[in-house]
Design an enzyme around this catalytic site. Structure first.
Site, PDB file in Angstrom:
ATOM      1  N   ALA A  33     -51.705  22.823 -41.828  1.00  0.00           N
ATOM      2  CA  ALA A  33     -52.570  23.058 -42.985  1.00  0.00           C
ATOM      3  C   ALA A  33     -52.454  24.458 -43.562  1.00  0.00           C
ATOM      4  CB  ALA A  33     -54.018  22.805 -42.606  1.00  0.00           C
ATOM      5  N   ALA A  38     -47.965  23.262 -47.346  1.00  0.00           N
ATOM      6  CA  ALA A  38     -49.369  22.946 -47.581  1.00  0.00           C
ATOM      7  C   ALA A  38     -49.954  23.874 -48.633  1.00  0.00           C
ATOM      8  CB  ALA A  38     -50.153  23.059 -46.277  1.00  0.00           C
ATOM      9  N   LYS A 174     -38.919  15.713 -44.129  1.00  0.00           N
ATOM     10  CA  LYS A 174     -37.566  15.890 -43.615  1.00  0.00           C
ATOM     11  C   LYS A 174     -37.445  17.257 -42.930  1.00  0.00           C
ATOM     12  CE  LYS A 174     -35.254  18.154 -47.391  1.00  0.00           C
ATOM     13  NZ  LYS A 174     -34.046  18.459 -48.051  1.00  0.00           N
ATOM     14  N   HIS A 204     -39.174  14.151 -51.537  1.00  0.00           N
ATOM     15  CA  HIS A 204     -40.037  14.514 -52.667  1.00  0.00           C
ATOM     16  C   HIS A 204     -39.367  14.232 -54.011  1.00  0.00           C
ATOM     17  CE1 HIS A 204     -37.776  18.295 -52.677  1.00  0.00           C
ATOM     18  NE2 HIS A 204     -38.160  18.410 -53.921  1.00  0.00           N
ATOM     19  N   HIS A 267     -31.844  13.516 -51.373  1.00  0.00           N
ATOM     20  CA  HIS A 267     -32.297  13.477 -52.772  1.00  0.00           C
ATOM     21  C   HIS A 267     -31.314  12.772 -53.706  1.00  0.00           C
ATOM     22  CE1 HIS A 267     -35.099  16.186 -51.116  1.00  0.00           C
ATOM     23  NE2 HIS A 267     -34.447  17.296 -51.316  1.00  0.00           N
ATOM     24  N   ARG A 370     -27.243  11.711 -65.108  1.00  0.00           N
ATOM     25  CA  ARG A 370     -26.672  11.477 -66.441  1.00  0.00           C
ATOM     26  C   ARG A 370     -25.722  10.291 -66.396  1.00  0.00           C
ATOM     27  NH1 ARG A 370     -21.853  14.671 -68.868  1.00  0.00           N
ATOM     28  NH2 ARG A 370     -21.973  14.169 -71.065  1.00  0.00           N
TER      29      ARG A 370
END
Ligand SMILES: *[C@@H]1O[C@H](CO)[C@@H](O)[C@H](O)[C@H]1NC(C)=O
Ligand SMILES: *[C@@H]1O[C@H](CO)[C@@H](O)[C@H](O)[C@H]1NC(C)=O
Ligand SMILES: *[C@@H]1O[C@H](CO)[C@@H](O)[C@H](O)[C@H]1NC(C)=O
Ligand SMILES: *[C@@H]1O[C@H](CO)[C@@H](O)[C@H](O)[C@H]1NC(C)=O
Length: 733
Positions: A33, A38, A174, A204, A267, A370
């Site tokens: 946290a 975070a 990850k 993400h 990603h 693209r």
């Protein structure tokens, strides 16, 4: 003020919004946290979730946890919470009220020992009981390093599971392993504590608005895309994440991962899947999406080491040496830049290159996907060229602009000569005022441009998805393992490959530009000598080596230099060899030297293997594949060795070597070839193989395991079946 807040928080007292709810209580536990992630994103995401859900009928408590002791941990955590901000569409009054509530619902815990977890569980149970709340579920967000996963998972499983009927969702960040094997181990371990549907692995990128919109876009524009979303119309796809920052301060992580593991394996691969997967009939069905994604992995063609170009920014090695206290001569091969060519074996995408690129210390920070379409139109009127961006002759492309870069916001761009896309009203708006921007070679006015009505951080999007149990925005175990299975062979094949060094930023100029030739990628420019690793310095120009071969000097040179020498010789006899080293020269000759005097050139073989000429091991076959089929040498000028006579291979009575010697004698004056190229095999053997001793016997090289025998030209014929030493049948002409 702060004291009052802390006091309220500590007791979870007087919580007006809790008791009257009926849809159930959600406890969110954020592990780590007070960590960077975070601080930067997760608390803000949780706050946004609360803002959205505050009147939804659910009640919440937020439990920040870390290893830090209670008092300092609590202080650090509330420092972060005090800075939480509302999106611009929330009025300041409402923001202040909601934020105040959020702070009251948040608490810090030290979670270190098994007792600490039991105590947390007890506290949640007590709260539910006291307030008379039904439990909806619990979210445990692991914002901790992966080595801590197993222990935390064990504690959660044994003491923090909600009662039956309520859900448990654990969120994992990850890295999920560093290759297929380690990912599998981690997956097996986690599976002993959690069920698959309880695990939410975050990438993400899937929360980035432009990426998250790829599937909805494809769905809502089916009528335009159905006919063109395939190999007949798509020229290529580029998936790009460029960074300006380097790895300074993070090298202990980066040195183990490198750009392939850090960005491409996760990603960029995820973005590729969204683009390439077959569209499910129901894009709202997480199950169908996940299944189709997984199927797409099966159609990816395996990567070879030639599928990638790799680079490393020049300061990286010294940053590693400094931060990891390595000796001055420490060499790192970790790539900080990569371009990878991926192709698919599917009816839809066969032959369409998907180029994935990412790197640190590049010229700009930008991310995009693209899709460039083939152009089949021919425009007759000059006018259509003047308006190329809108006429059928202009470039046609669809870009999912992930963020940063010149546009500095997420966007979807569609060339106006394609179609006007359907975009969901309310969440995406058309950008009408076009600044004087050029993107991908066109003024912005050549595109339909849409941007999100409300820009959202990826983590806010994902936290909302976790709350709603939307699993398609996360990486399932099968998906993860399939991805590692795909990437691991490439990762293993490049561990020893020296990446190209680049200076960083604008100075990179064209150093990292690369091109596709068939299924291979290569840099467009030669690596400048001054950038080479000192240890592996290669000869920079044409050199005479201190040795002679049959009274002629032996030379060594880069391909370009050799070609200049060869081409200036006019009519001549060229003897070429097998091995892997000449291939570069062949390719250069084939692809770039249209002016080479092929019509006046005879081609001979220096050595040959005892296999049919069509065999892949045959040197002639290699010469054919890499050179002959690309150039126009008169048929009668090509002279393969006669290894195959009378329907049998290399039988002495067939007198192949004599025949070849005669052919040379007949065509080459003084039997003196003008240029003999000696190749080097991957095991280091060369074709300059036969050395004739004073006693008249010849020896083939000992550095190779392939048996061979000498030809009358003083070269070796490699045999698979014969002994190693050999004698020429007669002395060379
Ligand atoms: C956590 O557990 C340890 C050992 O059981 C205990 O000493 C410590 O007080 C606990 N921390 C908190 C904040 O309860
Ligand atoms: C997970 O919890 C269940 C129920 O408490 C227990 O039976 C099981 O052994 C636990 N799993 C592990 C690997 O500890
Ligand atoms: C699509 O999937 C969603 C989520 O599973 C479901 O609620 C919806 O009914 C499905 N729509 C159709 C037309 O099947
Ligand atoms: C062939 O060899 C002879 C004698 O060694 C020499 O005089 C002649 O110049 C050579 N011819 C060519 C074309 O090299």
């Amino acid at each position: 003020m702060l004291r009052a807040v802390l006091c309220a928080v500590f007791l979870f007292g007087a919580l007006p919004s809790l008791a009257r709810e009926s849809r159930g209580h959600v406890s969110v536990v954020l592990l780590g946290a007070t960590g960077d992630l975070a601080k930067k994103y997760l608390w803000q995401g949780l706050f946004q979730l609360y803002l959205e859900q505050v009147s939804s009928g659910h009640s919440f408590t937020f439990h920040g946890a870390a290893l830090t002791a209670h008092e300092p941990g609590q202080r650090q955590m509330f420092e972060v919470l005090k800075k939480l901000a509302c999106p611009s569409d929330v009025s300041p009054d409402r923001c202040a009220v909601v934020k105040d509530q959020f702070l009251k619902l948040s608490r810090y815990y030290q979670l270190k020992t098994a007792e600490n977890y039991t105590a947390l569980n007890r506290e949640i149970e007590t709260l539910l009981q006291q307030e008379g709340l039904e439990e909806a579920g619990r979210i445990f967000y692991f914002s901790v390093p992966p080595f801590a996963y197993a222990e935390i998972a064990r504690h959660i499983n044994s003491s923090c599971r909600p009662r039956p009927g309520a859900w448990l969702r654990v969120v994992l960040e990850k890295p999920f392993g560093h290759d297929h094997k380690s990912a599998q181990q981690l997956a097996i371990e986690l599976r002993t504590f959690f069920r698959e549907e309880e695990m939410y692995r975050v990438d993400h990128y899937l929360g980035k608005q432009a990426v998250a919109h790829i599937l909805p876009f494809r769905d809502q524009n089916r009528r335009f895309l159905d006919p063109i979303w395939n190999r007949h119309h798509v020229e290529r796809v580029e998936i790009v994440l460029k960074e300006t920052l380097d790895a300074k301060g993070r090298t202990s992580f980066y040195e183990q991962y490198g750009v392939l593991r850090d960005v491409l394996q996760n990603h960029l691969t995820e973005a590729l899947l969204y683009l390439a997967m077959e569209l499910p009939a129901n894009v709202s069905s997480a199950e169908e999406i996940l299944r189709h994604k997984l199927q797409t992995f099966k159609s990816l063609q395996g990567l070879e080491s030639t599928s990638a170009v790799l680079g490393q920014y020049q300061a990286y090695a010294s940053q590693v040496r400094e931060e990891l206290q390595k000796p001055q001569d420490y060499v790192t091969m970790t790539p900080t830049f990569a371009g990878v060519l991926i192709q698919l074996d599917s009816l839809r995408w066969e032959g369409v290159p998907f180029i994935l690129t990412s790197g640190k210390a590049l010229d700009e920070r930008v991310g995009y996907v693209r899709v460039l379409f083939k152009n089949r139109a021919y425009c007759t009127q000059r006018e259509s060229w003047r308006e190329a961006g809108r006429s059928q002759c202009g470039t046609k492309q669809i870009v999912f602009y992930i963020g940063h870069g010149e546009l500095n916001s997420p966007a979807v761009l569609v060339s106006r000569n394609l179609f006007k896309p359907v975009m969901p009203e309310g969440s995406w708006k058309e950008v009408a005022d076009h600044p004087q921007l050029h993107l991908f070679g066109h003024p912005l006015s050549d595109y339909y441009v849409y941007s999100p009505v409300q820009e959202r951080e990826a983590y806010s999007v994902l936290i909302s998805s976790i709350f709603h149990g939307r699993k398609d925005s996360f990486i399932t175990t099968e998906n993860l393992l399939a991805s590692w299975e795909f990437w691991t062979p490439l990762l293993e094949s490049v561990t020893q490959r020296a990446p190209r060094l680049y200076p960083g930023g604008l100075e990179n100029q064209h150093l990292l530009d690369f091109e596709m030739t068939g299924r291979e990628l290569s840099f467009l420019l030669e690596e400048p000598v001054e950038l080479l690793h000192a240890k592996t310095q290669a000869p920079s120009d044409y050199k005479t080596i201190q040795a002679k071969f049959r009274q002629s000097p032996l030379v060594s040179a880069w391909p370009e230099e050799l070609i200049v020498r060869l081409a200036s010789s006019g009519e001549f006899h060229l003897a070429l060899s097998g091995g892997s080293s000449p291939i570069v020269l062949f390719q250069r000759l084939a692809m770039h030297h249209y002016g080479f005097p092929w019509r006046h050139t005879h081609l001979w073989l220096v050595d040959e293997r005892c296999v049919p000429l069509t065999d892949t091991e045959s040197n002639f076959r290699s010469l054919h594949d890499h050179l002959l089929r690309h150039v126009q040498v008169p048929y009668l000028h090509i002279h393969p060795m006669p290894v195959h006579l009378n329907r049998r291979l290399c039988v002495e009575e067939d007198r192949g070597p004599e025949l070849y010697a005669k052919e040379i004698a007949a065509l080459v004056s003084n039997a003196s070839l003008d240029f003999v190229l000696l190749g080097l095999g991957s095991d280091g053997h060369t074709a300059a193989a036969c050395t004739t001793t004073s006693s008249g016997t010849s020896k083939c090289p000992t550095s190779t395991s392939t048996p061979c025998r000498c030809t009358s030209t003083g070269a070796c014929v490699w045999r698979r079946t014969e002994g190693r030493s050999c004698t020429p049948r007669r002395s060379p002409p």
